[in-house]
Design a protein around this motif. Structure first.
Motif, mmCIF file in Angstrom:
data_model
loop_
_atom_site.group_PDB
_atom_site.id
_atom_site.type_symbol
_atom_site.label_atom_id
_atom_site.label_comp_id
_atom_site.label_asym_id
_atom_site.label_seq_id
_atom_site.Cartn_x
_atom_site.Cartn_y
_atom_site.Cartn_z
ATOM 1 N N HIS A 162 20.000 3.433 51.753
ATOM 2 C CA HIS A 162 18.669 2.820 51.656
ATOM 3 C C HIS A 162 17.654 3.637 52.449
ATOM 4 C CE1 HIS A 162 15.982 -0.884 51.470
ATOM 5 N NE2 HIS A 162 15.360 -0.080 52.324
ATOM 6 N N GLU A 163 18.006 3.962 53.668
ATOM 7 C CA GLU A 163 17.092 4.697 54.532
ATOM 8 C C GLU A 163 16.825 6.097 53.982
ATOM 9 O OE1 GLU A 163 14.502 5.736 57.480
ATOM 10 O OE2 GLU A 163 15.195 3.751 56.850
ATOM 11 N N PHE A 164 17.842 6.774 53.457
ATOM 12 C CA PHE A 164 17.661 8.114 52.899
ATOM 13 C C PHE A 164 16.681 8.107 51.723
ATOM 14 C CE2 PHE A 164 22.161 9.589 54.323
ATOM 15 C CZ PHE A 164 21.693 9.793 55.611
ATOM 16 N N LEU A 165 16.750 7.058 50.894
ATOM 17 C CA LEU A 165 15.862 7.001 49.728
ATOM 18 C C LEU A 165 14.482 6.466 50.096
ATOM 19 C CD1 LEU A 165 18.197 5.714 46.851
ATOM 20 C CD2 LEU A 165 17.619 8.068 47.481
ATOM 21 N N ALA A 166 14.414 5.583 51.084
ATOM 22 C CA ALA A 166 13.138 4.969 51.447
ATOM 23 C C ALA A 166 12.272 5.880 52.306
ATOM 24 C CB ALA A 166 13.386 3.647 52.179
ATOM 25 N N ASN A 167 12.902 6.780 53.044
ATOM 26 C CA ASN A 167 12.166 7.606 53.997
ATOM 27 C C ASN A 167 12.365 9.087 53.658
ATOM 28 O OD1 ASN A 167 11.006 8.889 56.164
ATOM 29 N ND2 ASN A 167 12.088 7.716 57.731
ATOM 30 N N TRP A 182 22.652 14.548 47.887
ATOM 31 C CA TRP A 182 22.675 13.422 48.821
ATOM 32 C C TRP A 182 21.919 12.218 48.266
ATOM 33 C CZ3 TRP A 182 25.479 12.726 53.183
ATOM 34 C CH2 TRP A 182 26.159 13.848 53.691
ATOM 35 N N ARG A 183 20.825 12.451 47.567
ATOM 36 C CA ARG A 183 20.072 11.329 46.984
ATOM 37 C C ARG A 183 20.851 10.686 45.842
ATOM 38 N NH1 ARG A 183 15.410 15.113 47.581
ATOM 39 N NH2 ARG A 183 14.297 14.487 49.467
ATOM 40 N N TRP A 184 21.503 11.500 45.049
ATOM 41 C CA TRP A 184 22.368 10.979 43.969
ATOM 42 C C TRP A 184 23.441 10.079 44.554
ATOM 43 C CZ3 TRP A 184 27.530 12.918 43.906
ATOM 44 C CH2 TRP A 184 28.320 12.484 42.849
ATOM 45 N N HIS A 185 24.091 10.547 45.603
ATOM 46 C CA HIS A 185 25.115 9.746 46.262
ATOM 47 C C HIS A 185 24.511 8.450 46.794
ATOM 48 C CE1 HIS A 185 28.807 9.848 49.197
ATOM 49 N NE2 HIS A 185 28.649 8.673 48.628
ATOM 50 N N ALA A 186 23.331 8.534 47.398
ATOM 51 C CA ALA A 186 22.686 7.350 47.953
ATOM 52 C C ALA A 186 22.369 6.322 46.877
ATOM 53 C CB ALA A 186 21.410 7.757 48.693
ATOM 54 N N MET A 187 21.890 6.772 45.729
ATOM 55 C CA MET A 187 21.576 5.841 44.640
ATOM 56 C C MET A 187 22.803 5.022 44.258
ATOM 57 S SD MET A 187 19.024 7.759 41.948
ATOM 58 C CE MET A 187 20.012 9.241 41.745
ATOM 59 N N GLU A 188 23.924 5.697 44.109
ATOM 60 C CA GLU A 188 25.114 4.995 43.650
ATOM 61 C C GLU A 188 25.717 4.124 44.747
ATOM 62 O OE1 GLU A 188 26.363 7.741 39.898
ATOM 63 O OE2 GLU A 188 27.769 7.658 41.567
ATOM 64 N N ALA A 293 13.943 6.914 42.691
ATOM 65 C CA ALA A 293 14.632 8.195 42.862
ATOM 66 C C ALA A 293 14.969 8.821 41.518
ATOM 67 C CB ALA A 293 15.897 7.995 43.683
ATOM 68 N N GLU A 294 15.402 8.006 40.567
ATOM 69 C CA GLU A 294 15.744 8.547 39.254
ATOM 70 C C GLU A 294 14.507 9.073 38.533
ATOM 71 O OE1 GLU A 294 19.768 6.749 37.528
ATOM 72 O OE2 GLU A 294 18.107 5.338 37.407
ATOM 73 N N SER A 295 13.376 8.402 38.679
ATOM 74 C CA SER A 295 12.153 8.874 38.028
ATOM 75 C C SER A 295 11.697 10.190 38.643
ATOM 76 C CB SER A 295 11.038 7.825 38.142
ATOM 77 O OG SER A 295 10.637 7.644 39.491
ATOM 78 N N GLU A 296 11.924 10.342 39.951
ATOM 79 C CA GLU A 296 11.555 11.588 40.606
ATOM 80 C C GLU A 296 12.427 12.736 40.101
ATOM 81 O OE1 GLU A 296 11.910 10.645 44.696
ATOM 82 O OE2 GLU A 296 9.924 9.686 44.835
ATOM 83 N N PHE A 297 13.716 12.450 39.874
ATOM 84 C CA PHE A 297 14.606 13.465 39.327
ATOM 85 C C PHE A 297 14.148 13.868 37.930
ATOM 86 C CE2 PHE A 297 18.445 12.091 42.052
ATOM 87 C CZ PHE A 297 17.985 12.864 43.095
ATOM 88 N N ALA A 298 13.771 12.851 37.135
ATOM 89 C CA ALA A 298 13.327 13.138 35.775
ATOM 90 C C ALA A 298 12.071 13.989 35.787
ATOM 91 C CB ALA A 298 13.091 11.819 35.023
ATOM 92 N N ASP A 299 11.142 13.672 36.679
ATOM 93 C CA ASP A 299 9.917 14.456 36.786
ATOM 94 C C ASP A 299 10.214 15.898 37.181
ATOM 95 O OD1 ASP A 299 8.421 12.267 36.125
ATOM 96 O OD2 ASP A 299 7.860 11.757 38.184
ATOM 97 N N ALA A 300 11.211 16.064 38.086
ATOM 98 C CA ALA A 300 11.564 17.408 38.534
ATOM 99 C C ALA A 300 12.152 18.227 37.391
ATOM 100 C CB ALA A 300 12.549 17.322 39.697
ATOM 101 N N VAL A 301 12.974 17.568 36.576
ATOM 102 C CA VAL A 301 13.590 18.275 35.455
ATOM 103 C C VAL A 301 12.554 18.658 34.406
ATOM 104 C CG1 VAL A 301 15.175 18.006 33.512
ATOM 105 C CG2 VAL A 301 15.837 17.191 35.780
#
Length: 303
Positions: A162-167, A182-188, A293-301
């Protein structure tokens, strides 16, 4: 943003522990929860550098020390949950299957990450040997004790996730692909944060609330002492391999963990929530962090 502060003040009434709701499910796990197995791979073509997190040896060492524990630790989580899956509701049974698949993928990616850390010059053998010894002792314990240890450790991973994705400060300046891992792992971890706990409620369904609370609370205290002590030792050991020792480096590590960005400081309210009557990981629904987080990944791709 101290997103976890709300957890301590947002303890929603849970379904009576040990009793099924109308959907045949324990507790407040969202009925529409979908645990998605994201079979992603990282670091195959471009491996992490020695100080991959913003060129900071302290931040890098902390995360490398965490990662060194994951392959064996997550194997324990899988076995602890699988041991009590018989007789679970169809929903929880499906969630356990997805949990296992996610954890297998996490193990695979951290094995790759740990190998890259070794290739970058770090010796992880002592950390791995201690974890292997602990796993050997774990096999001698009653299965319910291992499941109780698992729900405590899963709460730790969910709090940090939670903290990794929120901050965003936690991975600011990190090598992009490694931060993505690390963010992928955090999401799951957020997504499956209630699976082991619901399995524990199923396994202890004939227990009194007091007995169930007492065991999980005592185990959390034991896990907390060992988690913080061992990660501190491991991180300092890795920093020593960089030639960084002494009180100043210990002060830098303490500030990193309890000052800025302060992951251990930020999770304190969520840690206390674990001991509250009616606690359940899904008393605080933070799935919005996964969507963001997933939307940010999509934007990056697409960028």
């Amino acid at each position: 943003m101290n997103a976890h502060t709300s957890i301590a003040h947002n303890l929603e009434p849970a379904a009576p522990l040990g009793k099924l709701d109308v959907a045949g499910q324990f507790g407040p796990t969202p009925a529409d929860l979908k645990i998605v197995v994201r079979d992603q791979r990282f670091g195959r073509e471009q491996k992490p550098g020695r100080w991959w997190l913003a060129g900071d040896p302290v931040a890098t060492a902390w995360h490398n020390a965490l990662s060194a524990t994951f392959p064996r630790g997550e194997a324990m989580f899988i076995e602890a949950v699988k041991a009590f899956r018989e007789g679970t509701s169809p929903k929880l049974e499906a969630e356990i299957r997805a949990f296992v698949k996610q954890e297998i993928n996490h193990t695979r990616e951290h094995v790759v990450f740990n190998k890259a850390a070794v290739e970058a010059g770090y010796d992880l053998d002592k950390i791995d040997a201690r974890i292997e010894e602990i796993m050997g002792e774990i096999k001698k314990r009653p299965q319910i004790i291992n499941l109780t240890a698992t729900i405590a450790l899963e709460h730790y991973t969910a709090m940090m996730a939670h903290e990794f994705l929120a901050n965003p400060k936690h991975f600011a300046g990190a090598e992009p692909e490694t931060a993505a891992m690390w963010r992928w792992h955090a999401m799951e971890e957020i997504e499956h944060k209630g699976v082991a706990f619901d399995t524990y409620l199923h396994a202890t369904r004939s227990w009194t609330r007091w007995k169930r609370w007492k065991l999980k609370s005592v185990m959390m205290l034991v896990i907390t002492v060992n988690f913080i002590k061992n990660r501190w030792i491991d991180t300092l050991a890795l920093l020593a391999q960089d030639g960084l020792t002494g009180w100043k480096i210990k002060a830098r590590l303490a500030w990193y963990l309890f000052g800025t960005p302060g992951v251990l400081r930020k999770i304190v309210p969520a840690w206390f929530a674990y001991f509250m009557p009616g606690f359940h990981p899904w008393n605080h629904d933070d799935r919005a962090l996964i969507g963001k987080a997933e939307s940010e990944f999509a934007d990056a791709v697409m960028g």
